[in-house]
Design a protein around this motif. Structure first.
Motif, short mmCIF file in Angstrom:
data_model
loop_
_atom_site.label_atom_id
_atom_site.label_comp_id
_atom_site.label_asym_id
_atom_site.label_seq_id
_atom_site.Cartn_x
_atom_site.Cartn_y
_atom_site.Cartn_z
N PHE A 1 -0.21 -1.65 -8.25
CA PHE A 1 -0.51 -2.71 -7.73
C PHE A 1 -1.79 -2.13 -7.00
N GLU B 1 -2.76 1.29 -5.44
CA GLU B 1 -1.63 1.62 -5.03
C GLU B 1 -0.71 1.97 -6.07
N VAL B 2 0.43 2.71 -6.20
CA VAL B 2 1.45 2.94 -7.14
C VAL B 2 2.22 2.00 -6.86
N ALA B 3 2.78 1.14 -7.82
CA ALA B 3 3.62 -0.28 -7.62
C ALA B 3 4.69 0.09 -7.08
N PRO B 4 5.25 -0.60 -5.85
CA PRO B 4 6.27 -0.40 -5.57
C PRO B 4 7.74 -0.87 -7.05
N ARG B 5 6.95 -1.33 -7.65
CA ARG B 5 7.74 -1.79 -8.33
C ARG B 5 7.87 -1.08 -10.17
N GLY C 1 7.25 3.53 -8.35
CA GLY C 1 7.94 3.42 -7.10
C GLY C 1 9.14 3.45 -7.33
N GLY C 2 10.10 2.04 -7.20
CA GLY C 2 11.21 1.61 -7.58
C GLY C 2 11.45 1.64 -8.99
N ASN D 1 10.46 6.64 -6.48
CA ASN D 1 9.74 6.58 -5.52
C ASN D 1 8.78 7.24 -4.89
N ARG E 1 6.55 -3.38 1.55
CA ARG E 1 6.58 -3.06 -0.10
C ARG E 1 7.02 -2.42 -0.52
N HIS E 2 6.90 -0.85 -0.17
CA HIS E 2 7.84 0.50 -0.69
C HIS E 2 8.41 0.19 -0.40
N ARG F 1 10.98 -3.10 -1.50
CA ARG F 1 10.67 -3.33 -3.05
C ARG F 1 11.21 -4.37 -3.37
N SER G 1 7.24 -8.01 -3.76
CA SER G 1 6.12 -7.39 -3.59
C SER G 1 4.94 -7.12 -4.08
N HIS G 2 5.26 -7.97 -5.03
CA HIS G 2 4.25 -7.65 -5.85
C HIS G 2 3.10 -8.97 -5.70
N VAL H 1 15.01 -3.04 -5.60
CA VAL H 1 15.23 -2.35 -6.71
C VAL H 1 15.48 -1.07 -5.42
N ASN H 2 16.73 -0.83 -4.65
CA ASN H 2 16.62 0.62 -3.91
C ASN H 2 16.15 1.99 -4.12
#
Lengths: 118, 387
Positions: free
Chosen positions: A11, A14-18, A66-67, A86, B58-59, B62, B66-67, B81-82
């Protein structure tokens, strides 16, 4: 130890959060000596299934993300892909840390980066 | 109403106030970095406030939003997504916190867990069923109406039905719809097993150390103990089960000390309690106690109107599972499937559809993709008739 092929869903930088929502990914090779060669930057349709297919098609050894949902995590592990999930960091910082052999699942590098910046 | 003096406001224990809220709250700086999160959000995301501090939100939260490049104010339903890799439906409300001059100092992201609501919606919208139970026939609709009522009662339930008719699924549905849904559902098969082993499995065993190794009743606590094939239970254990149903206490093997247990009992058997009593497999006193609430599951051959519905239902499930573009059966395959009498009931039908979808590479499943034994049986039954 051989050269490892690493994929990071992105993203921005960054490492994509999802994992399932990443529209870009970074493909890199990390040599046993810690050298990093960025191979490719890929544009994706955001889809966890599509990303899993890509990981297998590109013979990726390690995914840094990430997630990620349980089922995709276990699918990749079942396909013998190492998954460091994570991770909250800039992609470059995560990659460098991985090359040094010290990146773990769950690492949060942002606060640390800020401290260095100050 | 007088304004709160600034000094009083400054002295408020805001973190304590946020922790008292049942909703997750993240306090963000103008760059969207986390200043702090409350206890509810720690639980929801799996990130502690120490880990989250200074990290772009966003981290931590999530979400599906967030994107996006720019986060907007307002409310949106999405999913996160936790940290434990669970996808959780949430409603996020972004609230700006401004000073008296209108400058935005912070933003609050208020995160509401919608899991319970979505689960309820899913149950309501489920096609013709509860949980794994589906059916459109009058007999099944009657059962689907009875299950929620039986779930509300603490009385034991006995579920009667042939193999594959869905006794396990009915028992799980009763538990899931009951107020005990958050407590354990413990399943014990009373089939052939050494009586001593079964005794310990059910009621626990007193160890030489003086501790009790828990059995099904101890593990279930205030949940549900499901005894499948209850007719196979040895007589001595039937006496103890009847005593539990009367007094609400169990005696672990080797112990004379009663243990109170609040579990609900659901028992299943291919034959009804009266038939089990007649054949000498069940004590009459237990039959009377177990039979307080009773559900008789009709075999599939007695509700042929469900066959077509179930074929379509399982076809959808397995086509999605195997990622096949299979949309139906050819007319001949459909005639064959409707002519079969399914001695293995829903389980057999489900297995047939699973096999057919797995081997089929066409949009419609032809007879050639049905299991061989089914084709042989039908050919034998229809010899000379021609389906």
């Amino acid at each position: 130890m051989r050269t490892k092929r690493v994929l990071i869903p992105l993203f921005k930088d960054e490492v994509a959060p999802r994992f399932d929502l990443a529209a870009e990914a970074l493909l890199a090779e990390v040599s046993p000596e810690g050298g990093i060669a960025v191979q490719d930057s890929l544009l994706l349709q955001p889809s966890a299934d599509g990303l899993c297919d890509l990981v297998l098609r590109k013979d990726v050894d390690v995914v840094i993300c990430g997630g990620i949902e349980e089922k995709y995590y276990h699918y990749l592990r079942w396909k013998r892909v190492e998954v460091l999930d994570n991770v909250a960091a800039r992609a470059q910082a995560a990659l460098e840390r991985y090359a040094k052999g010290s990146l773990k699942a769950g690492d949060i590098l942002f606060a640390m980066e800020e401290a260095h910046a100050r | 109403m007088p304004l709160v003096p600034p000094a009083t406001l400054a002295s408020l224990d805001l973190p304590g106030l946020l922790d008292g809220l049942p909703l997750g709250v993240a306090v963000l700086d103008p760059e969207g970095r986390v200043v702090t999160v409350n206890t509810a959000l720690e639980r929801l995301t799996g990130f502690t406030r120490e880990e989250a501090r200074g990290v772009p939100c966003r981290h931590v939260v999530r979400s599906g939003l967030s994107h996006r490049r720019n986060q907007e104010h307002g409310t949106a339903d999405t999913e996160i997504v936790n940290r434990h890799r669970r996808r959780i439906p949430v409603r996020i409300s972004a609230i700006p916190v401004r000073d008296t001059l209108g400058r935005e100092l912070y933003r609050l992201d208020v995160v509401e867990d919608l899991s319970a609501l979505k689960e309820l919606e899913r149950r309501v919208e489920e096609p013709g069923g509860i949980g794994r139970l589906v059916g459109k026939s009058p007999a099944m609709e009657h059962i689907l109406r009875l299950i929620p009522a039986m779930a509300q009662s603490g009385a034991p339930v006995v579920v009667i039905g042939e193999t594959g008719a869905g006794k396990d699924a009915v028992s799980e549905a009763i538990h899931k719809l009951s107020p005990r849904t958050r407590e354990p559902f413990v399943r014990v098969n009373c089939g052939p097993m050494q009586p001593e082993v079964l005794e310990a499995e059910l009621f626990g065993r007193l160890q030489p150390s003086g501790e009790v190794a828990p059995g099904a009743f101890q593990r279930a606590g205030a949940g549900t103990v499901y005894l499948s094939d209850v007719g196979e239970l040895p007589e001595a254990l039937q006496v103890r089960l009847a005593r539990f149903l009367d007094e609400g206490v169990v005696f672990p093997a080797g112990s004379q000390t009663p243990e109170r247990c609040e579990a609900k009992v659901i028992a299943s058997s291919p034959s009804g309690p009266e038939a089990l009593v007649r054949s000498g497999q069940m004590r009459q006193d237990l039959a009377y106690r177990l039979g307080a609430l009773r559900l008789d599951l009709p075999p599939l051959r007695e509700r042929p109107e469900d066959i077509e519905f179930l074929l379509a239902h399982f076809l959808d499930i397995f086509a999605a599972k195997f990622r096949k573009k299979v949309r139906g059966f050819t007319p001949k395959a459909r005639r064959l499937l409707l002519a079969h009498d399914y001695p293995g009931n829903v389980r057999e039908l489900r297995n047939i559809v699973e096999f057919a979808v797995m081997v089929c590479h066409k949009p419609s499943i032809p007879p050639a993709c049905l299991p061989g034994h089914l084709l042989e049986q039908l050919a034998a039954a229809n010899k000379g008739g021609g389906l």
